[in-house]
Design a protein around this motif. Structure first.
Motif, mmCIF file in Angstrom:
data_model
loop_
_atom_site.group_PDB
_atom_site.id
_atom_site.type_symbol
_atom_site.label_atom_id
_atom_site.label_comp_id
_atom_site.label_asym_id
_atom_site.label_seq_id
_atom_site.Cartn_x
_atom_site.Cartn_y
_atom_site.Cartn_z
ATOM 1 N N ILE A 1 -17.577 -8.785 4.449
ATOM 2 C CA ILE A 1 -17.148 -7.827 3.476
ATOM 3 C C ILE A 1 -18.203 -6.755 2.941
ATOM 4 C CG2 ILE A 1 -16.175 -7.851 1.255
ATOM 5 C CD1 ILE A 1 -15.129 -10.653 1.763
ATOM 6 N N LYS B 1 -15.816 -2.078 -5.131
ATOM 7 C CA LYS B 1 -14.700 -1.932 -4.087
ATOM 8 C C LYS B 1 -15.381 -2.899 -2.847
ATOM 9 C CE LYS B 1 -12.017 1.043 -0.778
ATOM 10 N NZ LYS B 1 -11.996 2.426 -0.368
ATOM 11 N N THR C 1 -14.372 -4.174 0.788
ATOM 12 C CA THR C 1 -13.768 -3.665 2.035
ATOM 13 C C THR C 1 -14.047 -4.593 3.247
ATOM 14 O OG1 THR C 1 -13.905 -1.501 1.506
ATOM 15 C CG2 THR C 1 -13.167 -2.019 3.664
ATOM 16 N N CYS C 2 -12.846 -5.017 3.974
ATOM 17 C CA CYS C 2 -13.301 -6.021 4.940
ATOM 18 C C CYS C 2 -12.523 -5.522 6.264
ATOM 19 C CB CYS C 2 -12.521 -7.512 4.650
ATOM 20 S SG CYS C 2 -12.667 -8.880 5.982
ATOM 21 N N LYS C 3 -12.891 -5.254 7.332
ATOM 22 C CA LYS C 3 -12.404 -5.050 8.598
ATOM 23 C C LYS C 3 -11.872 -6.267 9.371
ATOM 24 C CE LYS C 3 -13.190 -1.902 12.745
ATOM 25 N NZ LYS C 3 -14.125 -1.138 13.375
ATOM 26 N N TRP D 1 -6.628 -12.070 -0.814
ATOM 27 C CA TRP D 1 -7.858 -11.994 -1.738
ATOM 28 C C TRP D 1 -7.970 -13.258 -2.551
ATOM 29 C CZ3 TRP D 1 -12.004 -9.245 -0.445
ATOM 30 C CH2 TRP D 1 -11.756 -8.052 0.297
ATOM 31 N N SER E 1 -5.402 -3.056 -1.308
ATOM 32 C CA SER E 1 -4.918 -1.775 -0.673
ATOM 33 C C SER E 1 -3.744 -2.441 0.192
ATOM 34 C CB SER E 1 -6.011 -1.172 0.129
ATOM 35 O OG SER E 1 -6.401 -2.373 1.252
ATOM 36 N N ASN F 1 -8.188 -2.008 8.098
ATOM 37 C CA ASN F 1 -9.289 -2.270 6.861
ATOM 38 C C ASN F 1 -8.364 -2.565 5.743
ATOM 39 O OD1 ASN F 1 -11.483 -1.813 8.306
ATOM 40 N ND2 ASN F 1 -11.296 0.396 7.914
ATOM 41 N N SER G 1 -8.852 -3.848 1.399
ATOM 42 C CA SER G 1 -10.000 -3.613 0.403
ATOM 43 C C SER G 1 -9.151 -4.085 -0.949
ATOM 44 C CB SER G 1 -10.211 -2.071 0.190
ATOM 45 O OG SER G 1 -9.053 -1.515 -0.247
ATOM 46 N N SER H 1 -10.351 -3.669 -5.175
ATOM 47 C CA SER H 1 -11.194 -2.962 -6.031
ATOM 48 C C SER H 1 -10.796 -3.311 -7.525
ATOM 49 C CB SER H 1 -10.646 -1.476 -5.998
ATOM 50 O OG SER H 1 -10.873 -0.679 -4.569
ATOM 51 N N CYS I 1 -11.910 -13.196 1.565
ATOM 52 C CA CYS I 1 -10.745 -12.429 2.306
ATOM 53 C C CYS I 1 -10.252 -13.390 3.295
ATOM 54 C CB CYS I 1 -11.312 -11.286 2.999
ATOM 55 S SG CYS I 1 -9.810 -10.248 3.820
#
Length: 626
Positions: free
Chosen positions: A23, A35, A37-39, A52, A73, A88, A90, A92, A107
């Motif tokens: 992350i 923020k 973000t995890c791919k 999450w 997201s 991706n 995310s 926030s 995540c």
């Protein structure tokens, strides 16, 4: 099979489970927004579920949902170029004054290909210090092939300009290797080393005055060094160090198979096919033999694997019914597949291939002496072939004609049936024969041709007799008496022998010398001592010719050891005919030395038998001995 067998699969058996990255945590410098973000990548089908979770310091887990505090997201997947998908996701939120100082976010991902959920964690976040750089997982192939270059990438976000990168490898023998990045200005000037690390990419970060960087490490894997490799990338900046490790899943050595299929004949009539595959790793390999014309069926085979250091060799063998090779289109094929290979590879062989070992060896047709109205047999020997379905036919070409006539078994021409015989090495041999009675009128100058066919021959092979020379006896060569000249040592001598009543081309003439003491006959050929002339033949009558053979030499002391010279004539269909000179008489010269003033007297001397030597000026006179 006594009953049906089956296999089944479902989405749970798919080889495309999702892969999750670390992350990335970013805090806006101009606000209190954080923020995460995890791919997620390399999954199929598009049935991804993402949650999450906020994990408190006391271990309590709370599902995060969209509300006034958190914004999640939408999960929107897209193709990643490998026919799989990536996305991706995310989270926030705004950091408030009453937020906990330390908190962890998770995540969690679910997918039908997964037996259990996978997740990525931020670890305990120091929300007061979110501008620290982030090191992502090392990217690169999980499977390496020995001898093929490998490049690994390690990316970091939100870095200061002074960040340094160090790649650390521990090879199979435990020896550590530290590889630093080459300076940018020396990338092109420094020759390649065993390991090469460079700054692959530098970009501006979303955070002002920070950078996103990517470092790469390139090398060529070795089975001895990298079989048990551990590898990591360490980044340092402003006294902080972060490190990521890379776990190699598979190390492969591609098999070598340059030789063709080898074939061997067995006493049972079967053909043994063998094939060797060398120096591969790991040990498991699939080998399948098939044989057929249009559609192939699988052949039984046996494999023997041997180990050489870290690599392996395999010797594979199958047996094929030898009768199948009578069909020129029958093909034997061996195919193999190894973990290091993208697809199956194969070799194949049929009787038409250049590597097929049992093509017929066809000898030239020996032409005997052809005598008119006498039975003649022409033979063409065919050997070392397999299988035994060889065919041979005879053709005839008239003199001065290009047209070919097939010769069938009948009254004039007898063509025996071919009977191939098995040899000790299990190949076959046979002789194609043609029996007929030639005549001078019809067969003089005719050419007989044996045409041999076999499945292993791309086209028929022809062997020819050439234009036949037919003789008609009782026309036998005649040799006239040889007139022997007077032979004096040191003088050039020519002996002549006239030969008549013969046909040119079927007569062989050569000279012999018979020794006085031993009686041995010595063949005389063209040399520094003896010269035999080429005979010029002239027509004697309608059916015969005549010519003269000459033997020329310079007599020497050795000539005195010869009893006589013999001219021998050999003619097809009759015994050699000889004519000799009879005993030869060799005489010597006498050298006389006299005073110069006695020259006139020497002319009148009828016989001189002596040799005088005086201590006065002299001259030489050579006289034949009487």
């Amino acid at each position: 099979m006594d009953k049906q067998e089956s296999r089944e699969f479902s989405v749970k058996d798919f080889p495309w489970p999702p892969q999750i990255e670390d992350i990335e945590v970013v805090k806006s410098p101009s606000s209190s927004t954080v923020k995460l973000t995890c791919k997620i990548h390399s999954f199929f089908p598009d049935l991804l579920t993402v949650k999450w979770i906020e994990k408190k310091t006391d271990g309590q887990e709370v599902d995060v949902i969209n509300n006034n505090k958190y914004v999640i997201s939408n999960t929107s997947s897209k193709a990643d170029g490998k026919h799989t998908l990536s996305c991706n996701v995310s989270l926030s939120f705004e950091k408030s004054h009453d937020s906990e100082d330390k908190v962890e976010y998770v995540c969690r991902v679910e997918h039908p290909c997964l037996k259990s959920p996978i997740q990525s964690r931020t670890g305990l976040l120091q929300l007061e210090d979110l501008h620290s750089f982030i090191v992502h997982n090392i990217q690169g192939p999980q499977t390496w092939v020995v001898g093929e270059k490998v490049t690994l990438y390690c990316a970091a976000s939100n870095c200061k300009k002074d960040v340094s990168v160090l790649w650390i490898l521990k090879e199979g023998d435990g020896t550590p290797q530290e590889v630093s990045e080459l300076p940018p200005e020396k990338h092109e000037t420094i020759p390649p080393a065993e390991y090469t690390a460079v700054r692959d990419k530098t970009e501006k970060s979303d955070i002002e005055e920070l950078l996103n960087i990517t470092s790469s490490l390139s090398f060529v894997p070795s089975i001895t060094k990298h079989r048990n490799l551990t590898l990591s990338c360490k980044l340092s900046s402003e006294g902080k160090t972060k490190e990521k490790s890379f776990q190699l899943k598979h190390l492969h050595v591609k098999p070598k198979a340059s030789d063709p299929i080898k074939l061997a004949l067995l006493d049972s009539g079967e053909v043994a096919g063998t094939f060797n595959i060398l120096e591969f790793y790991p040990k498991d390999i699939q080998i399948i033999w098939t044989g057929g014309v249009n559609s192939a069926s699988e052949l039984r085979s046996t494999e023997q694997i041997t180990e050489h250091g870290y690599t392996h060799d395999v010797h594979s063998e199958c047996r094929i019914d030898g009768l199948l090779f009578k069909n020129p289109d029958y093909t034997v094929k061996v195919s193999w597949k190894h973990e290091s290979m993208d697809s199956w590879e194969s070799r194949q062989i049929s009787v038409r291939d250049k590597d097929y070992p049992w093509r017929p060896e066809i000898q030239n047709i020996p032409v005997p002496g052809i005598i008119s109205n006498r039975p003649t047999r022409l033979e063409c020997k065919i050997s070392n072939f397999f299988p035994d379905n060889v065919t041979a036919k005879w053709l005839r070409k008239e003199k001065d004609s290009k047209e070919l006539f097939p010769l069938n078994h009948g009254e004039k021409y007898k063509v025996p049936v071919l009977k191939p015989e098995k040899q000790s090495e299990n190949t076959f041999t046979c002789t194609a024969s043609l029996n007929f009675t030639p005549s001078l009128e019809t067969d003089q100058g005719a050419d007989f041709i044996c045409v041999v066919e076999h499945p292993s021959l791309g086209s028929a092979v022809e062997k020819k007799t050439g234009a036949l020379q037919v003789t008609d006896f009782p026309w036998r060569p005649r040799i006239e008496e040889i007139i022997t000249p007077h032979i004096v040592i040191g003088r050039k001598v020519t002996i002549k022998c006239k030969i008549s009543n013969c046909l040119p081309g079927v007569v062989t003439v050569y000279w012999l010398a018979k020794e006085k003491v031993s009686g041995r006959l010595i063949p005389l050929s063209n040399s520094e001592t003896y010269i035999t002339s080429q005979i010029t033949w002239k027509r004697e009558n309608q059916n015969s010719f005549y010519g003269t053979s000459r033997l020329t030499f310079t007599s020497s002391l050795q000539t005195a050891d010869i009893f006589e010279f013999i001219c021998r004539v050999e003619h097809a269909g009759c015994h050699p005919i000889e004519k000799g000179t009879g005993p030869i008489n060799v005489t010597r010269k006498s050298v006389i030395k006299r005073r110069w003033d006695m020259a006139q007297k020497i002319r009148t001397v009828p016989f001189i038998a002596g040799y005088l030597s005086l201590d006065v000026p002299y001259f030489n006179v050579e006289l034949d001995s009487l």
